[in-house]
Write a protein that holds these residues in place. Structure first.
Motif, PDB file in Angstrom:
ATOM      1  N   THR A 100       0.838  -1.202   0.000  1.00 14.54           N
ATOM      2  CA  THR A 100       0.000   0.000   0.000  1.00 14.54           C
ATOM      3  C   THR A 100       0.872   1.251   0.000  1.00 14.54           C
ATOM      4  O   THR A 100       0.595   2.218  -0.702  1.00 14.54           O
ATOM      5  CB  THR A 100      -0.924   0.003   1.227  1.00 14.54           C
ATOM      6  OG1 THR A 100      -1.566  -1.268   1.297  1.00 14.54           O
ATOM      7  CG2 THR A 100      -1.976   1.084   1.117  1.00 14.54           C
ATOM      8  N   LEU A 101       1.941   1.179   0.765  1.00 13.91           N
ATOM      9  CA  LEU A 101       2.882   2.300   0.822  1.00 13.91           C
ATOM     10  C   LEU A 101       3.442   2.602  -0.562  1.00 13.91           C
ATOM     11  O   LEU A 101       3.505   3.754  -0.999  1.00 13.91           O
ATOM     12  CB  LEU A 101       4.022   1.916   1.762  1.00 13.91           C
ATOM     13  CG  LEU A 101       4.900   3.009   2.289  1.00 13.91           C
ATOM     14  CD1 LEU A 101       4.062   3.989   3.061  1.00 13.91           C
ATOM     15  CD2 LEU A 101       5.966   2.411   3.192  1.00 13.91           C
ATOM     16  N   LEU A 102       3.830   1.535  -1.265  1.00 11.37           N
ATOM     17  CA  LEU A 102       4.349   1.718  -2.617  1.00 11.37           C
ATOM     18  C   LEU A 102       3.299   2.385  -3.502  1.00 11.37           C
ATOM     19  O   LEU A 102       3.601   3.291  -4.273  1.00 11.37           O
ATOM     20  CB  LEU A 102       4.746   0.369  -3.223  1.00 11.37           C
ATOM     21  CG  LEU A 102       6.080  -0.206  -2.782  1.00 11.37           C
ATOM     22  CD1 LEU A 102       6.236  -1.614  -3.310  1.00 11.37           C
ATOM     23  CD2 LEU A 102       7.226   0.664  -3.289  1.00 11.37           C
ATOM     24  N   SER A 103       2.034   1.938  -3.374  1.00 15.24           N
ATOM     25  CA  SER A 103       1.003   2.529  -4.239  1.00 15.24           C
ATOM     26  C   SER A 103       0.708   3.961  -3.841  1.00 15.24           C
ATOM     27  O   SER A 103       0.409   4.785  -4.699  1.00 15.24           O
ATOM     28  CB  SER A 103      -0.293   1.734  -4.229  1.00 15.24           C
ATOM     29  OG  SER A 103      -0.121   0.470  -3.740  1.00 15.24           O
ATOM     30  N   ILE A 104       0.771   4.265  -2.542  1.00 15.20           N
ATOM     31  CA  ILE A 104       0.518   5.645  -2.139  1.00 15.20           C
ATOM     32  C   ILE A 104       1.635   6.543  -2.655  1.00 15.20           C
ATOM     33  O   ILE A 104       1.393   7.649  -3.123  1.00 15.20           O
ATOM     34  CB  ILE A 104       0.357   5.749  -0.611  1.00 15.20           C
ATOM     35  CG1 ILE A 104      -0.954   5.087  -0.203  1.00 15.20           C
ATOM     36  CG2 ILE A 104       0.382   7.203  -0.153  1.00 15.20           C
ATOM     37  CD1 ILE A 104      -1.187   5.006   1.278  1.00 15.20           C
ATOM     38  N   GLY A 105       2.857   6.036  -2.624  1.00 15.04           N
ATOM     39  CA  GLY A 105       3.963   6.808  -3.185  1.00 15.04           C
ATOM     40  C   GLY A 105       3.788   7.081  -4.669  1.00 15.04           C
ATOM     41  O   GLY A 105       4.332   8.035  -5.206  1.00 15.04           O
ATOM     42  N   ARG A 106       3.024   6.211  -5.353  1.00 11.98           N
ATOM     43  CA  ARG A 106       2.821   6.373  -6.795  1.00 11.98           C
ATOM     44  C   ARG A 106       1.443   6.946  -7.105  1.00 11.98           C
ATOM     45  O   ARG A 106       0.957   6.830  -8.210  1.00 11.98           O
ATOM     46  CB  ARG A 106       2.956   5.023  -7.521  1.00 11.98           C
ATOM     47  CG  ARG A 106       4.178   4.218  -7.181  1.00 11.98           C
ATOM     48  CD  ARG A 106       5.342   4.355  -8.119  1.00 11.98           C
ATOM     49  NE  ARG A 106       4.960   4.548  -9.520  1.00 11.98           N
ATOM     50  CZ  ARG A 106       5.734   5.167 -10.399  1.00 11.98           C
ATOM     51  NH1 ARG A 106       6.883   5.664 -10.046  1.00 11.98           N
ATOM     52  NH2 ARG A 106       5.357   5.295 -11.650  1.00 11.98           N
ATOM     53  N   ILE A 107       0.807   7.561  -6.110  1.00 15.81           N
ATOM     54  CA  ILE A 107      -0.583   7.981  -6.295  1.00 15.81           C
ATOM     55  C   ILE A 107      -0.701   9.130  -7.296  1.00 15.81           C
ATOM     56  O   ILE A 107      -1.756   9.371  -7.866  1.00 15.81           O
ATOM     57  CB  ILE A 107      -1.219   8.352  -4.929  1.00 15.81           C
ATOM     58  CG1 ILE A 107      -2.716   8.065  -4.935  1.00 15.81           C
ATOM     59  CG2 ILE A 107      -0.957   9.794  -4.553  1.00 15.81           C
ATOM     60  CD1 ILE A 107      -3.334   8.070  -3.543  1.00 15.81           C
ATOM     61  N   PHE A 108       0.385   9.816  -7.555  1.00 12.38           N
ATOM     62  CA  PHE A 108       0.360  10.887  -8.545  1.00 12.38           C
ATOM     63  C   PHE A 108       0.720  10.383  -9.942  1.00 12.38           C
ATOM     64  O   PHE A 108       0.782  11.153 -10.892  1.00 12.38           O
ATOM     65  CB  PHE A 108       1.302  12.017  -8.119  1.00 12.38           C
ATOM     66  CG  PHE A 108       0.571  13.259  -7.746  1.00 12.38           C
ATOM     67  CD1 PHE A 108      -0.419  13.214  -6.774  1.00 12.38           C
ATOM     68  CD2 PHE A 108       0.822  14.456  -8.376  1.00 12.38           C
ATOM     69  CE1 PHE A 108      -1.129  14.346  -6.445  1.00 12.38           C
ATOM     70  CE2 PHE A 108       0.115  15.596  -8.051  1.00 12.38           C
ATOM     71  CZ  PHE A 108      -0.857  15.537  -7.087  1.00 12.38           C
ATOM     72  N   TYR A 109       0.994   9.098 -10.047  1.00  9.77           N
ATOM     73  CA  TYR A 109       1.300   8.514 -11.340  1.00  9.77           C
ATOM     74  C   TYR A 109       0.167   7.595 -11.734  1.00  9.77           C
ATOM     75  O   TYR A 109      -0.530   7.058 -10.884  1.00  9.77           O
ATOM     76  CB  TYR A 109       2.599   7.704 -11.279  1.00  9.77           C
ATOM     77  CG  TYR A 109       3.801   8.569 -11.034  1.00  9.77           C
ATOM     78  CD1 TYR A 109       4.550   9.048 -12.100  1.00  9.77           C
ATOM     79  CD2 TYR A 109       4.170   8.940  -9.748  1.00  9.77           C
ATOM     80  CE1 TYR A 109       5.641   9.869 -11.884  1.00  9.77           C
ATOM     81  CE2 TYR A 109       5.256   9.756  -9.526  1.00  9.77           C
ATOM     82  CZ  TYR A 109       5.989  10.217 -10.595  1.00  9.77           C
ATOM     83  OH  TYR A 109       7.062  11.028 -10.385  1.00  9.77           O
TER      84      TYR A 109
END
Lengths: 317, 293
Positions: free
Chosen positions: A236-245
């Protein structure tokens, strides 16, 4: 190996240089890959200055005039800035919540299957969409949604007595379509990751729970889920880090780059691409790109910090 | 427990339903590619073709030269990209895995930072088109973005440092082996699982890539398979929607709908057919990828 005594800086440096000589073969090995990262990743990072320039190819990029935040002003004055930001974040939030819960559920179900062959068989089938390029996914979606011959209009909707829908010109269906396609394509991959961590759970926990009289459901709720929380957190952390992509292919290929649908399919990535290739607006698209990279960077740092505060083992770095 | 059997049945049914949802679109696609075009126009794409026809594939044979070239390009870039990528990744990951390597942490950060921040599409595009001039060359399909990424390097470094005992390296060193020798004849042979995994990721990445083709390639000569598929999807769309008398007449003679599906099948079938053979590695690879670096 060598105990490194406290030495004066000069000796320390000489020691380092000696080390360097000893390990020069290793250093040389690393050079090609580092050069690649320099060209592919670091040079473009310096390129973000373009966002602050009025690019004029006659003068060259370095020679072009500085215009401060003008490109950003243009960008944020358009209604696009709001739409692309909203779309990118909302789609990602839905994808994270639905994707995570569906893949965890599937992983738990797969783990419950006693027949090894059936378990393997299902794993292969749900992973299949992951192997296909987004271009082909575009074709598959077309086979379903094509206005006058698609599977939906000709087979599914008539079954329920519904009339045909002109899918590629109605914006209201696309948030659902894109979500379904995303889940279809990606869920198998994360499901296998979760399955791997579930399989890794020590069976003694379950045996003890069975002796205590816990049923299947209680075991899943009180043992399986708590024990895979570290993996859930990291993913989830990885996806939140990529939430602008966003997945460029999903938002560009699947709606077949249809103009009418843009209010619900345009994301920062597709906007940057269109501004660069179709409009040739280098200034605005690099401003959008930098907005994305900087906010994305801040988000991943913040998300990691929050997790580290709560439980440092689950943090990324 | 009597309800156990029922429980298994329910779980199996739910999973099979989801699996069916995953492969159903492929079945419709393949079936449509074998359906007579008139039939599709009348009844739409269907799950089971009523009038089996090979016309779509026959029509694609007319374009065999282009398709064959696109296949050739795809195979070439996949081979070169996978091999070169593996070499670069392994060469960079190995020094990072050696604990006594000087500046090891600086290097690791150099690799890791590329995962956190990037310059974005525009500067990347300008670097590759203005500084390196890769536009409309085979390099445009191999180099930008796909060859090596920080995540693979860290994955491989983790494997090297956890699975290769330091003692082996040390004893080889004492026996007089040089670093490169140690790397090629001790480290690499012990690392086939991670090499297979990352090789597979690279292969799938290259085989499915259409983005580099979209932005860097306009010359038909360098269209890869995915790129060709992409252009056909949009071109046929264009032909079909065109009100222009000439092109709609032209379009009327082409089995447009089934041909398009046949084209997609041609693009999808190789990887689906190869899948059973590498499925084991693939699942293992995803699992390895999940382990924190």
């Amino acid at each position: 190996m060598q105990a490194q005594p406290k030495q004066a800086t000069a000796t320390g440096l000489r020691f380092k240089l000696k080390e360097l000589k000893k390990y020069r073969a290793l250093m040389l090995m690393a050079i090609p890959g580092m050069l690649y990262l320099l060209i592919n990743n670091y040079l473009p990072m310096f390129g973000v200055v373009i966002a602050f320039k009025d690019v004029n190819f006659a003068k060259g990029i370095w020679g072009s005039d500085w215009i401060g935040f003008k490109n950003f002003e243009y960008l944020f004055k358009t209604s696009d800035a709001f739409i692309i930001t909203r779309n990118t974040i909302l789609y990602n939030l839905v994808f994270i919540i639905l994707g995570t819960s569906i893949s965890i559920s599937l992983a738990i179900l797969l783990n419950e299957i006693k027949n090894r062959f059936l378990s393997r068989f299902n794993q292969s089938l749900i992973l299949l969409p992951h192997l296909i390029s987004m271009v082909i996914v575009g074709y598959l979606v077309l086979a379903f949604l094509d206005g006058n011959s698609g599977f939906m209009n000709k087979t599914i909707l008539p079954m329920f007595g519904l009339s045909e829908v002109s899918w590629y010109s109605e914006t209201k269906y696309w948030p659902y379509i894109l979500t379904i396609v995303h889940i279809w394509k990606g869920v198998g991959y994360s499901c296998v990751i979760y399955l791997a961590s579930i399989i890794g759970i020590d069976s003694e926990y379950y045996e003890a729970a069975t002796i205590d009289g816990a049923n299947r459901w209680q075991q899943i709720w009180n043992i399986t889920i708590p024990l895979i929380i570290p993996v859930i957190t990291i993913l989830t952390l990885l996806s939140i880090g990529r939430i602008f992509y966003s997945d460029f292919g999903l938002f560009y290929q699947v709606p077949l780059n249809t103009g009418v649908l843009m209010p619900v399919t345009n994301t920062i990535d597709t906007y940057v691409y269109r501004a660069l290739i179709n409009l040739g607006d280098i200034g605005m698209s690099s401003a959008a790109g930098m907005y994305q990279a900087v906010v994305g960077f801040v988000l991943i740092i913040v998300a990691n910090y929050v997790v580290k505060k709560r439980n440092s083992d689950n943090a990324l770095f | 427990m009597p309800s156990n059997k029922l429980y298994q049945w329910i779980i199996n049914l739910v999973m099979l339903a989801f699996s069916a949802f995953c492969i159903f679109p492929f079945l419709v696609l393949i079936s449509a590619s074998f359906t007579d075009d008139m039939e599709i126009t009348r009844n739409g794409y269907s799950f089971i073709p009523k009038d089996i026809s090979f016309a779509a594939y026959g029509y694609l044979l007319n374009d065999a030269a282009n398709i064959a070239r696109a296949y050739g390009i795809t195979i070439l870039i996949t081979l070169i990209g996978t091999v070169a990528g593996l070499i670069l990744i392994a060469l960079l990951a190995y020094p990072l895995s050696r604990k006594e390597m000087p500046f090891r942490n600086v290097l690791a950060f150099y690799v890791f930072f590329t995962m956190l921040f990037n310059g974005g599409l525009v500067p990347t595009y300008l670097v590759y088109t203005n500084m390196f001039d890769v536009k409309n060359t085979i390099w445009a399909l191999i180099i930008p973005g796909l060859l090596l990424n920080g995540f693979y390097v860290i994955l491989m470094r983790t494997f090297f440092s956890t699975s290769i005992p330091g003692a082996i390296i040390e004893s080889a060193y004492i026996d007089g082996a040089k670093e490169l020798r140690i790397f090629t004849s001790i480290v690499l042979p012990l690392s086939t699982p991670v090499l297979a995994t990352i090789g597979l990721f690279l292969t799938i990445g290259y085989w499915n890539d259409w983005f580099n083709g979209l932005i860097y390639v306009t010359d038909k000569q360098y269209y890869s398979l995915q790129n060709l598929l992409n252009r056909i999807l949009l071109d046929v769309q264009f032909l079909q929607n065109s009100q222009d008398g000439i092109s709609s007449e032209l379009a009327a003679n082409i089995p447009l709908k089934s041909m398009r599906m046949a084209m997609a099948a041609i693009g999808a079938i190789p990887i689906i057919a190869a899948y059973p053979f590498f499925q084991k590695y693939f699942i293992k690879g995803i699992t390895v990828g999940a382990v924190k670096g």
